[in-house]
Design a protein around this motif. Structure first.
Motif, PDB file in Angstrom:
ATOM      1  N   ASP A  48       0.851  -1.188   0.000  1.00 56.10           N
ATOM      2  CA  ASP A  48       0.000   0.000   0.000  1.00 56.10           C
ATOM      3  C   ASP A  48       0.887   1.238   0.000  1.00 56.10           C
ATOM      4  OD1 ASP A  48      -2.666  -0.708  -0.142  1.00 56.10           O
ATOM      5  OD2 ASP A  48      -2.857  -1.060   2.007  1.00 56.10           O
ATOM      6  N   CYS A  51       2.153   5.389   4.320  1.00 54.57           N
ATOM      7  CA  CYS A  51       2.765   5.094   5.607  1.00 54.57           C
ATOM      8  C   CYS A  51       1.679   5.146   6.680  1.00 54.57           C
ATOM      9  CB  CYS A  51       3.866   6.112   5.910  1.00 54.57           C
ATOM     10  SG  CYS A  51       4.631   5.878   7.531  1.00 54.57           S
ATOM     11  N   PRO A  52       1.611   4.176   7.588  1.00 47.42           N
ATOM     12  CA  PRO A  52       0.549   4.161   8.600  1.00 47.42           C
ATOM     13  C   PRO A  52       0.693   5.251   9.654  1.00 47.42           C
ATOM     14  CG  PRO A  52       2.093   2.364   8.986  1.00 47.42           C
ATOM     15  CD  PRO A  52       2.471   2.976   7.676  1.00 47.42           C
ATOM     16  N   HIS A  53       1.800   5.994   9.617  1.00 45.78           N
ATOM     17  CA  HIS A  53       1.999   7.058  10.597  1.00 45.78           C
ATOM     18  C   HIS A  53       1.182   8.300  10.245  1.00 45.78           C
ATOM     19  CE1 HIS A  53       4.777  10.457  12.123  1.00 45.78           C
ATOM     20  NE2 HIS A  53       3.927  10.129  13.091  1.00 45.78           N
ATOM     21  N   LEU A  55       0.223   8.793   6.775  1.00 50.54           N
ATOM     22  CA  LEU A  55      -0.324   8.490   5.446  1.00 50.54           C
ATOM     23  C   LEU A  55       0.440   9.146   4.312  1.00 50.54           C
ATOM     24  CD1 LEU A  55      -4.184   8.554   6.104  1.00 50.54           C
ATOM     25  CD2 LEU A  55      -2.566   6.667   6.366  1.00 50.54           C
ATOM     26  N   CYS A  83       7.079  -3.073   9.735  1.00 44.57           N
ATOM     27  CA  CYS A  83       7.937  -1.944  10.082  1.00 44.57           C
ATOM     28  C   CYS A  83       9.218  -2.473  10.725  1.00 44.57           C
ATOM     29  CB  CYS A  83       7.223  -0.994  11.032  1.00 44.57           C
ATOM     30  SG  CYS A  83       8.169   0.501  11.403  1.00 44.57           S
ATOM     31  N   ASN A  95       2.170  -2.308  15.584  1.00 39.16           N
ATOM     32  CA  ASN A  95       0.971  -1.974  14.827  1.00 39.16           C
ATOM     33  C   ASN A  95       1.262  -1.130  13.588  1.00 39.16           C
ATOM     34  OD1 ASN A  95       1.700   0.312  16.203  1.00 39.16           O
ATOM     35  ND2 ASN A  95      -0.399   0.919  16.749  1.00 39.16           N
ATOM     36  N   ALA A  96       2.531  -0.836  13.359  1.00 34.99           N
ATOM     37  CA  ALA A  96       2.899  -0.078  12.147  1.00 34.99           C
ATOM     38  C   ALA A  96       3.120  -1.076  11.012  1.00 34.99           C
ATOM     39  CB  ALA A  96       4.145   0.762  12.401  1.00 34.99           C
ATOM     40  N   GLN A  97       2.050  -1.464  10.381  1.00 33.06           N
ATOM     41  CA  GLN A  97       2.089  -2.488   9.338  1.00 33.06           C
ATOM     42  C   GLN A  97       1.469  -1.934   8.062  1.00 33.06           C
ATOM     43  OE1 GLN A  97       3.340  -5.642   9.777  1.00 33.06           O
ATOM     44  NE2 GLN A  97       2.818  -6.450   7.756  1.00 33.06           N
ATOM     45  N   VAL A  98       2.113  -2.191   6.937  1.00 33.44           N
ATOM     46  CA  VAL A  98       1.591  -1.808   5.630  1.00 33.44           C
ATOM     47  C   VAL A  98       1.130  -3.073   4.918  1.00 33.44           C
ATOM     48  CG1 VAL A  98       2.120  -0.744   3.408  1.00 33.44           C
ATOM     49  CG2 VAL A  98       3.135   0.173   5.492  1.00 33.44           C
ATOM     50  N   ARG A  99      -0.011  -3.018   4.284  1.00 36.34           N
ATOM     51  CA  ARG A  99      -0.493  -4.202   3.576  1.00 36.34           C
ATOM     52  C   ARG A  99       0.404  -4.504   2.383  1.00 36.34           C
ATOM     53  NH1 ARG A  99      -6.373  -5.384   0.626  1.00 36.34           N
ATOM     54  NH2 ARG A  99      -5.795  -7.491  -0.080  1.00 36.34           N
TER      55      ARG A  99
END
Length: 342
Positions: A48, A51-53, A55, A83, A95-99
């Motif tokens: 994806d 970035c989950p931080h 975006l 991450c 929990n910092a995971q990118v699909r």
């Protein structure tokens, strides 16, 4: 227009393998942005593009070894989307995971699975046996952007009847507009075909082989839902048994079309050609140029159709008998969507 529904549990073309290297590239598939790159081991990674931080698009970052470093705050993610580094922290947050999306490569094309990763089977990626047959040579084509919905392009690739009107200088010939078209559904595939008996070679075949007169020629359109079309077309001397399967002395080609649905109003048409003759630089370039003309003719029509579809209208489009294959094709896609929703 509402967001379109796509079958997600399917392999979609992501791009030519030749175009994906050890650098970050952005691709959009089914309306979703991906960041794509090739690892040091040659694997194609697709994540994806956010970035989950905060975006920030990861495609705006940089590649550090085999990890993507976000260009905003430096978080790094490996090919699985995990991450691996967060500045100022001894341990990266769990929990910092990118699909990440499964990928596979065949026929020079990188494919991506946009649905449930547990269902992605690389053995199910489309592959045409003739691609590996030494009797055939390969002409790798382009990645043609088309500003139209991908199903509109699929309509076109299920339809031999448009050829005489749209491609008179390349793939069609006049005088056979009423030639019968046949069609059938085979699972998630639709086959549409027609034969032209005792007619001239189509323009793009001129000069490839001297048959000493007219030919019997065939066009078989194989549509594999949701986004693959293979057109088997060729010619043999009239009366030598080609309709009955005797094609030992013929011209045969397979035009492969791999469609990437980008979003509701755009797609990318990746195409290549297989032919039952050796590679020859001059001949191959002439064929490549002729097909570019033909596919750009389709592009012009489909983009004009899309512009009309985007306008408000009070009347509905009519359907003709020649639409039977396209109707079957769209029904298959809808069944796939409904099965996933269920």
């Amino acid at each position: 227009m509402s967001s379109p529904a796509y079958p997600r549990n399917a392999w979609y073309p992501l791009g030519w393998a030749r175009d994906i290297g050890p650098a970050l590239a952005k691709r959009r598939v089914l309306g979703e942005d991906l960041v794509v790159f090739r690892t040091s081991g040659g694997q194609i990674a697709a994540l994806d593009d956010a970035c989950p931080h905060r975006l920030a698009p990861l495609s705006l970052g940089r590649l550090r070894g085999d990890s993507v470093e976000c260009g905003y705050h430096g978080l790094a993610f490996d090919c699985s989307g995990r991450c691996t580094h967060a500045p100022g922290m001894q341990r990266a947050p769990n929990n910092a995971q990118v699909r990440s999306y499964p990928t596979a490569t065949t026929m020079g094309m990188v494919w991506v699975w946009m649905g449930d990763a547990a269902l992605a089977d690389p053995a199910q990626v489309f592959h045409l046996p003739e691609y590996d047959d030494p009797a055939y040579s390969v002409i790798e084509g382009d990645a043609l952007p088309v500003a139209a919905n991908y199903l509109s392009l699929a309509d076109n690739l299920c339809d031999p009847t448009h050829v005489v009107y749209v491609h008179p200088t390349t793939l069609g010939s006049t005088g056979r507009e009423e030639t019968r078209v046949q069609h059938q559904r085979e699972g998630r595939k639709v086959v549409t075909w027609r034969w032209v008996i005792d007619g001239p070679l189509i323009p793009i075949f001129q000069g490839l082989k001297d048959f000493g007169g007219n030919v019997d020629r065939w066009h078989y359109y194989h549509y594999h839902a949701p986004s693959i079309a293979v057109i088997d077309f060729g010619s043999a001397a009239t009366g030598t048994g080609a309709p009955e399967g005797v094609r030992g002395d013929c011209i045969q080609m397979f035009a492969c079309h791999f469609i990437t649905p980008v979003d509701a109003r755009s797609c990318v048409q990746h195409w290549l050609l297989l032919k039952n003759s050796p590679a020859d630089a001059a001949t191959d370039e002439r064929l490549r140029a002729g097909l570019r003309v033909a596919f750009n003719e389709d592009k012009a029509v489909l983009e004009a159709i899309q512009r009309n579809e985007d306008k408000p209208r009070e009347w509905q489009r009519v359907q003709l008998g020649l639409d039977a294959s396209a109707i079957k094709m769209r029904r298959i896609v809808q069944e796939m969507v409904e099965a996933e929703s269920a």
